[in-house]
Enzyme design. Structure first.
Site, PDB file in Angstrom:
ATOM      1  N   VAL A  35      72.830 -27.975  20.310  1.00 46.43           N
ATOM      2  CA  VAL A  35      73.809 -27.748  21.374  1.00 46.43           C
ATOM      3  C   VAL A  35      75.042 -28.565  20.997  1.00 46.43           C
ATOM      4  O   VAL A  35      74.941 -29.625  20.381  1.00 46.43           O
ATOM      5  CB  VAL A  35      73.280 -28.155  22.766  1.00 46.43           C
ATOM      6  CG1 VAL A  35      72.235 -27.177  23.251  1.00 46.43           C
ATOM      7  CG2 VAL A  35      72.720 -29.569  22.748  1.00 46.43           C
ATOM      8  N   SER A  36      76.205 -28.085  21.382  1.00 47.39           N
ATOM      9  CA  SER A  36      77.443 -28.654  20.873  1.00 47.39           C
ATOM     10  C   SER A  36      77.924 -29.887  21.615  1.00 47.39           C
ATOM     11  O   SER A  36      78.833 -30.561  21.165  1.00 47.39           O
ATOM     12  CB  SER A  36      78.546 -27.591  20.893  1.00 47.39           C
ATOM     13  OG  SER A  36      78.197 -26.526  20.036  1.00 47.39           O
ATOM     14  N   ALA A  37      77.365 -30.181  22.753  1.00 46.62           N
ATOM     15  CA  ALA A  37      77.763 -31.372  23.493  1.00 46.62           C
ATOM     16  C   ALA A  37      76.536 -31.981  24.146  1.00 46.62           C
ATOM     17  O   ALA A  37      75.559 -31.301  24.450  1.00 46.62           O
ATOM     18  CB  ALA A  37      78.816 -31.017  24.549  1.00 46.62           C
TER      19      ALA A  37
END
Length: 209
Positions: free
Chosen positions: A9-11
């Site tokens: 997941v990017s964050a």
């Protein structure tokens, strides 16, 4: 043969549950699931690197979608080559089974088809980027010939613009999909994203002075 799952997941505040559920449906053991909560801008990702060290010839790595392997197709292709050619492991893409290299064991059919499809996807993505830049340049040139001045008053953007802009920057959503969900014209959303990105770069450069 071992089957491993990789989730990104990017964050840190984004929820990986959807990807975890997909891994469970693939019958992957909990201990064989690796999770990174960070941007794909760099492949210095601890869990991904741990997985590659553990991966052996004949093993399978499972991802929910192909973009979990990289931020763009150049990096995806590089990781694909590393996994399938250098290590000799297989890749299974849940959202796009046509890319599964373990589709036909005992011969090269699965790997050949997957490689071919991935190359086509990379070509289409790169061509689309080129067309977008070309259309933008042609549109600006045509507007200037008609005497249209740029820098006119901007239309207000939806309250959720910043959220979708960040999702696009982290490659969690495409420009067209983001514009559609916001109810914005694609060209307008793209232009405002570029303006936001340019402002961020200016601020970043100023902070270095």
């Amino acid at each position: 043969m071992e089957c491993y799952g990789y989730i990104r997941v990017s964050a840190k505040d984004q929820n990986p549950d959807r990807q975890f559920l997909a891994m469970q449906e693939q019958k992957i053991k909990q201990k064989n699931i690796y999770l990174d909560k960070m941007s794909g801008k760099s492949f210095a990702r601890p869990q991904y690197l741990r997985l590659l060290k553990r991966l052996k010839k004949g093993d399978v790595i499972v991802v929910k979608s192909i973009d979990r392997l990289g931020r763009d197709y150049a990096e995806i292709l590089e990781q694909w080559r590393r996994i399938t050619k250098e290590i000799g492991a297989d890749i299974r893409v849940i959202d796009m089974p046509l890319l599964n290299t373990d589709a036909a064991h005992g011969d090269l059919t699965g790997v050949f088809i997957a490689d071919l499809v991935l190359q086509i996807l990379a070509y289409v993505a790169e061509t689309e980027r080129t067309f977008i830049k070309q259309r933008q340049a042609e549109g600006i040139a045509a507007a200037k010939q008609k005497g249209i001045r740029f820098g006119c008053r901007k239309k207000d953007v939806p309250d959720e613009f910043q959220e979708y802009y960040l999702l696009w920057r982290e490659e969690e959503i495409s420009l067209r999909k983001a514009a559609e969900e916001l109810g914005m014209n694609y060209s307008t959303f793209y232009r405002r994203c570029m303006e936001q990105k340019e402002e961020e770069e200016k601020l970043k450069n100023c902070s270095k002075l």
